[in-house]
Design a protein around this motif. Structure first.
Motif, mmCIF file in Angstrom:
data_model
loop_
_atom_site.group_PDB
_atom_site.id
_atom_site.type_symbol
_atom_site.label_atom_id
_atom_site.label_comp_id
_atom_site.label_asym_id
_atom_site.label_seq_id
_atom_site.Cartn_x
_atom_site.Cartn_y
_atom_site.Cartn_z
ATOM 1 N N ALA A 92 0.811 -1.219 0.000
ATOM 2 C CA ALA A 92 0.000 0.000 0.000
ATOM 3 C C ALA A 92 0.843 1.268 0.000
ATOM 4 N N MET A 93 2.176 1.102 0.170
ATOM 5 C CA MET A 93 3.073 2.260 0.189
ATOM 6 C C MET A 93 4.252 2.041 -0.754
ATOM 7 N N PRO A 94 3.952 1.880 -2.050
ATOM 8 C CA PRO A 94 5.019 1.538 -3.000
ATOM 9 C C PRO A 94 6.091 2.615 -3.114
ATOM 10 N N HIS A 95 5.745 3.890 -2.807
ATOM 11 C CA HIS A 95 6.701 4.981 -2.938
ATOM 12 C C HIS A 95 7.834 4.888 -1.923
ATOM 13 N N LEU A 96 7.631 4.071 -0.885
ATOM 14 C CA LEU A 96 8.672 3.884 0.123
ATOM 15 C C LEU A 96 9.569 2.681 -0.182
ATOM 16 N N ASN A 97 9.256 2.013 -1.256
ATOM 17 C CA ASN A 97 9.990 0.802 -1.620
ATOM 18 C C ASN A 97 10.662 0.980 -2.984
ATOM 19 N N ILE A 98 11.431 -0.005 -3.385
ATOM 20 C CA ILE A 98 11.930 -0.108 -4.764
ATOM 21 C C ILE A 98 11.379 -1.414 -5.306
ATOM 22 N N ASP A 99 10.339 -1.297 -6.104
ATOM 23 C CA ASP A 99 9.549 -2.471 -6.506
ATOM 24 C C ASP A 99 10.239 -3.217 -7.661
ATOM 25 N N PRO A 100 10.663 -4.463 -7.438
ATOM 26 C CA PRO A 100 11.314 -5.208 -8.524
ATOM 27 C C PRO A 100 10.331 -5.827 -9.517
ATOM 28 N N VAL A 101 9.031 -5.784 -9.207
ATOM 29 C CA VAL A 101 8.059 -6.438 -10.091
ATOM 30 C C VAL A 101 7.925 -5.708 -11.424
ATOM 31 N N PRO A 102 7.724 -4.366 -11.454
ATOM 32 C CA PRO A 102 7.705 -3.693 -12.760
ATOM 33 C C PRO A 102 9.020 -3.844 -13.518
ATOM 34 N N ALA A 103 10.127 -3.858 -12.791
ATOM 35 C CA ALA A 103 11.423 -4.054 -13.452
ATOM 36 C C ALA A 103 11.483 -5.425 -14.114
ATOM 37 N N ALA A 104 10.982 -6.449 -13.415
ATOM 38 C CA ALA A 104 10.970 -7.796 -13.985
ATOM 39 C C ALA A 104 10.051 -7.868 -15.192
ATOM 40 N N ARG B 120 24.678 -10.637 -24.930
ATOM 41 C CA ARG B 120 23.691 -9.549 -24.920
ATOM 42 C C ARG B 120 22.776 -9.630 -23.695
ATOM 43 N N ILE B 121 22.407 -10.819 -23.291
ATOM 44 C CA ILE B 121 21.583 -10.972 -22.084
ATOM 45 C C ILE B 121 22.321 -10.410 -20.869
ATOM 46 N N GLU B 122 23.597 -10.711 -20.784
ATOM 47 C CA GLU B 122 24.380 -10.230 -19.646
ATOM 48 C C GLU B 122 24.493 -8.709 -19.645
ATOM 49 N N GLU B 123 24.356 -8.070 -20.807
ATOM 50 C CA GLU B 123 24.352 -6.612 -20.889
ATOM 51 C C GLU B 123 22.968 -6.038 -20.602
ATOM 52 N N VAL B 124 21.934 -6.678 -21.145
ATOM 53 C CA VAL B 124 20.585 -6.129 -21.085
ATOM 54 C C VAL B 124 19.973 -6.240 -19.690
ATOM 55 N N VAL B 125 20.192 -7.347 -18.994
ATOM 56 C CA VAL B 125 19.541 -7.558 -17.694
ATOM 57 C C VAL B 125 19.846 -6.422 -16.721
ATOM 58 N N PRO B 126 21.119 -6.125 -16.411
ATOM 59 C CA PRO B 126 21.348 -5.019 -15.479
ATOM 60 C C PRO B 126 20.950 -3.661 -16.043
ATOM 61 N N GLY B 127 21.070 -3.503 -17.373
ATOM 62 C CA GLY B 127 20.735 -2.227 -17.986
ATOM 63 C C GLY B 127 19.261 -1.884 -17.862
ATOM 64 N N VAL B 128 18.393 -2.849 -18.154
ATOM 65 C CA VAL B 128 16.950 -2.599 -18.108
ATOM 66 C C VAL B 128 16.484 -2.322 -16.686
ATOM 67 N N VAL B 129 16.877 -3.147 -15.751
ATOM 68 C CA VAL B 129 16.331 -3.009 -14.391
ATOM 69 C C VAL B 129 16.904 -1.798 -13.664
ATOM 70 N N SER B 130 18.062 -1.304 -14.126
ATOM 71 C CA SER B 130 18.616 -0.117 -13.486
ATOM 72 C C SER B 130 17.712 1.097 -13.683
ATOM 73 N N ALA B 131 16.937 1.122 -14.770
ATOM 74 C CA ALA B 131 15.997 2.214 -15.004
ATOM 75 C C ALA B 131 14.895 2.234 -13.957
ATOM 76 N N TYR B 132 14.711 1.152 -13.245
ATOM 77 C CA TYR B 132 13.705 1.045 -12.179
ATOM 78 C C TYR B 132 14.365 1.061 -10.798
ATOM 79 N N ARG B 133 15.626 1.495 -10.760
ATOM 80 C CA ARG B 133 16.416 1.602 -9.523
ATOM 81 C C ARG B 133 16.700 0.232 -8.901
ATOM 82 N N CYS B 134 16.672 -0.800 -9.708
ATOM 83 C CA CYS B 134 16.935 -2.154 -9.221
ATOM 84 C C CYS B 134 18.290 -2.646 -9.728
ATOM 85 N N ASN B 135 18.768 -3.698 -9.120
ATOM 86 C CA ASN B 135 19.968 -4.386 -9.576
ATOM 87 C C ASN B 135 19.574 -5.698 -10.243
ATOM 88 N N GLY B 136 20.299 -6.078 -11.291
ATOM 89 C CA GLY B 136 19.987 -7.321 -11.997
ATOM 90 C C GLY B 136 21.224 -8.145 -12.250
#
Length: 304
Positions: free
Chosen positions: A89-101, A162-178
Motif C-alpha cells: 500500500a506504500m510503494p513509494h517507500l519501496n523499490i519495486d522489482p516487479v515492474p522491473a521484472a 547480450r543478455i548479460e548486458e541487457v539484464v542489469p541495464g533494463v532493471v537499473s531504469a527502475y532503480r533495481c539491480n539485476g
C-alpha cells in the motif's frame, strides 16, 4: 532399442571386422552425460557415432534426419532482480522489482525479434517467475527462469553476451539491480547437434535399405536440445528421429507431455536400424564417409 540391437549384433559377431560400442548414456536431461562420458574416455577410438530419438509427430517406424544442424544448442538461466520490499500500500517507500521484472521480460523478447536474423532461429522462453507469496507485500527480489536456444554456437554466445548486458541495464531504469546466473553447475551448456554430411547420407542409405526409401524423410531442424551434440562434436556422426505416432494406441502426445505414451512397436524397428548401421559401417570402414576419417569403431546410442 539398443538392447535389441545388441542381441542382433551378437548373432552376427563372427562377421564383424571391427569394434562396436553400445553407449547407454545417463544424464541427458540437464546432466550433459555425453560430455562426461567423452571426458572419461567412453568413446575413445570411435570413428563414427549414430543415435535415435523417438518423435511423436511422425508415424511409427519412419525415420527423419538431415545433414547439418538438426537440434538447437541450449542454456538455462536465472535472472535475479533486486529492489527493496515493503508494504504494497506504500510503494513509494519501496523499490519495486516487479515492474522491473515485467520490463525485463519484454526486453528479452526483442533480442530474438530485433537482433536475430529473420532467416535464423532462436528461442528465449521465460518459464518461471517468483516474487512474494503474499498479496500485500512488495518483494525484495523477483527471480525469472527460463531457457535460451539457437541453431549455431556463435548465435548462442552472441545472445548470452547480450543478455548479460541487457539484464542489469533494463532493471537499473527502475532503480533495481539485476544479475544473471547461467546454472551451469546443474544445466551445462549443450552445443547444437550437427550431423556430419557424410554420416547423414550413410545413415539415410542404410535406413532406406531397412525400411524402404518411402519411410525415410528429411526433417527441418528443431529447437529442443540434445546432449548428443557433444558426441557429434567429437566424432563424425548422425542423429535421427524415429516416429512413434500411432493414433489408435494414443501415442500422439508431444515429448515431455504428462500424457506422453510410447508405441512400443517402434522398438524392434529401432533395434534393426541400430544394428544395420553398425554392421554396414564396419563393412564399409575402408571407405569412411568422405568428410571424415575412415575407421574401425562405431558407437551407437538411443533415447526414449
Amino acid at each position: 532399442m539398443l538392447l535389441g540391437a545388441a542381441k542382433i549384433l551378437k548373432q552376427h559377431e563372427a562377421e564383424m571386422q571391427g569394434t562396436i560400442l553400445l553407449v547407454f548414456q545417463p544424464g541427458e536431461e540437464g546432466g550433459a552425460g555425453a560430455d562426461v562420458m567423452i571426458k572419461q574416455g567412453a568413446i575413445d577410438g570411435a570413428s563414427a557415432v549414430f543415435g535415435l530419438h523417438v518423435l511423436p509427430t511422425i508415424p511409427t517406424g519412419k525415420i527423419a534426419l538431415r545433414s547439418g544442424t538438426i537440434m538447437a544448442g541450449s542454456l538455462t538461466f536465472r535472472f535475479i532482480v533486486e529492489g527493496r520490499g515493503g508494504h504494497a500500500a506504500m510503494p513509494h517507500l519501496n523499490i519495486d522489482p516487479v515492474p522491473a521484472a515485467a520490463a525485463l521480460i519484454q526486453a528479452m523478447q526483442t533480442l530474438v525479434s530485433r537482433e536475430t536474423s529473420p532467416l535464423g532461429s532462436a528461442v528465449l522462453s521465460i518459464t518461471q517467475l517468483q516474487g512474494s507469496d503474499a498479496d500485500n507485500i512488495i518483494p525484495d527480489r523477483v527471480t525469472l527462469g527460463g531457457t535460451l536456444r539457437a541453431l549455431t554456437h556463435e548465435h548462442m554466445m552472441y545472445l548470452k553476451e547480450r543478455i548479460e548486458e541487457v539484464v542489469p541495464g533494463v532493471v537499473s531504469a527502475y532503480r533495481c539491480n539485476g544479475t544473471v546466473d547461467w546454472q551451469l553447475d546443474k544445466h551445462p551448456y549443450y552445443p547444437p547437434t550437427v550431423n556430419d554430411a557424410g554420416a547423414a547420407a550413410f545413415a539415410q542409405g542404410v535406413a532406406s535399405q531397412v525400411l524402404g526409401a518411402e519411410n525415410v524423410v528429411e526433417t527441418e531442424p528443431i529447437m529442443p536440445a540434445e546432449d548428443f551434440g557433444f558426441f557429434t562434436r567429437a566424432v563424425p556422426g548422425a542423429f535421427m528421429f524415429i516416429g512413434i505416432r500411432n493414433e489408435t494406441l494414443g501415442s500422439i502426445h508431444n515429448l515431455h507431455s504428462t500424457n506422453f505414451m510410447l508405441d512400443e512397436g517402434v522398438l524392434p524397428i529401432g533395434a534393426a536400424v541400430h544394428a544395420s548401421l553398425a554392421l554396414e559401417y564396419l563393412a564399409r570402414q575402408r571407405e569412411g564417409f568422405g568428410t571424415g576419417k575412415a575407421g574401425s569403431t562405431a558407437a551407437s546410442k538411443d533415447e526414449l
